[in-house]
Motif scaffolding. Structure first.
Motif: not given
Length: 331
Positions: A232-237, A291-310
């Motif tokens: 739910c944290h990821s859904i909130d973000k 298994c592979y672990s990842d708790n991140s957020d990847y935002l793709m925009g029309s003019e760039g990318v925003g990333t919160i890696k872990g």
């Protein structure tokens, strides 16, 4: 802790005749004990005066640990008469004269507890998630509206909303740092949070209710499932990135890859959200060992990318390059 920080104007909230903020804890597990410790860490005027849990052993263990803390133990003033045990213990804390209630039981009880606290006129820290099903969510929405009418502080446990780095990141996103958001990929890929013990470990004579309550994370009615209770944290973000715009629809898949003894939650769920203007969001949640672990957020925009890696500092690349380098804080 955020709820208490918001009460720095305590004389306005409680009147000049009060020099203390009396806190009651409902749910004395690890998260509840942590919430109480964080509340006590905010101000010398905060005093823990009542505690409730379904189980006596959990309550007394939490009480002992809090009393033993050198930083604030002297402000844990919970006599035996204010230690309440049982499924109705939450109401006894609410009725004990506290100003603030910390709700940290398994989330299946949250809507009922929140309604009771708001109806009694109490300020509330309500741990996430707020409910495990649609009727519970609707109940919480009603309680939130009532809290607003009563001018009560109601703070949720979506702690990333109070993290300085994430606040700075999403502010820039909303200001157009990556242009228009086109897609979001959020992950919550981990191992089991609270593995279900084997049925053979169940003590003789323990009721079904106690067995499920002691292993609450593994039962849908108590936890929701891994998507609701953890991701739910990821859904909130995702909602944060979309600046509150709601999805038009969502399609989900999920299942159970490995046996879970008597538990009934899925160990993997994927949700595909469709927003206005063709924007998509993808939520990947899994709790399987090795298994592979990842708790991140990847935002793709029309003019760039925003990333919160872990847990690392957020980064923006594209028309604007940026990495958070500001102050740190306990979210």
């Amino acid at each position: 802790a955020t709820a208490l920080a918001g009460f720095s104007i305590a004389t306005h909230a409680y009147g000049a005749s009060s020099d203390r903020i009396r806190v009651g804890l409902v749910g004395c597990g690890g998260r509840g004990s942590g919430a109480a410790a964080q509340a006590l860490s905010t101000s010398e005027s905060v005093v823990l005066t009542a505690m409730a849990d379904v189980f006596e052993d959990r309550l007394q263990s939490s009480r002992k640990n809090l009393e033993g803390n050198k930083q604030f133990g002297q402000r844990v003033k919970v006599p035996e008469s204010a230690c309440f045990v049982g499924l109705d213990a939450y109401q006894k804390v609410i009725d004990s004269g506290v100003d603030v209630v910390l709700l940290a039981t398994p989330p299946g009880f949250r809507p009922q507890h929140l309604r009771a606290a708001v109806e009694a006129g109490k300020h509330v820290f309500c741990e996430k998630p707020v409910a495990t099903d649609a009727p519970g969510v609707r109940s919480v929405l009603q309680s939130a509206a009532q809290a607003k009418e009563k001018n009560l502080a109601l703070v949720s446990g979506f702690c990333w909303r109070y993290h300085p780095a994430r606040r700075a990141f999403y502010q820039r996103i909303h200001q157009g740092a990556i242009g228009s958001i086109r897609a979001i990929y959020a992950t919550y890929l981990t191992g089991p949070v609270k593995p279900m013990p084997p049925a053979s470990s169940r003590p003789a004579g323990m009721s079904d209710v106690e067995w499920q309550l002691r292993n609450w994370y593994n039962f849908v009615w108590l936890s929701g499932d891994g998507l609701v209770e953890q991701a739910c944290h990821s859904i909130d973000k995702i909602a944060w990135a979309m600046n509150g715009v709601l999805p038009l629809k969502a399609v989900a898949t999920g299942g159970r890859q490995f046996p879970n003894n008597e538990g009934n939650i899925f160990d993997h769920i994927d949700v595909f959200y469709e927003f206005p203007d063709g924007v998509r969001a993808f939520m990947a949640q899994r709790q399987i060992r090795n298994c592979y672990s990842d708790n991140s957020d990847y935002l793709m925009g029309s003019e760039g990318v925003g990333t919160i890696k872990g847990s690392s500092d957020p980064v923006i690349t594209g028309k604007e390059s940026w990495r958070y380098s500001g102050p740190k804080a306990d979210m």
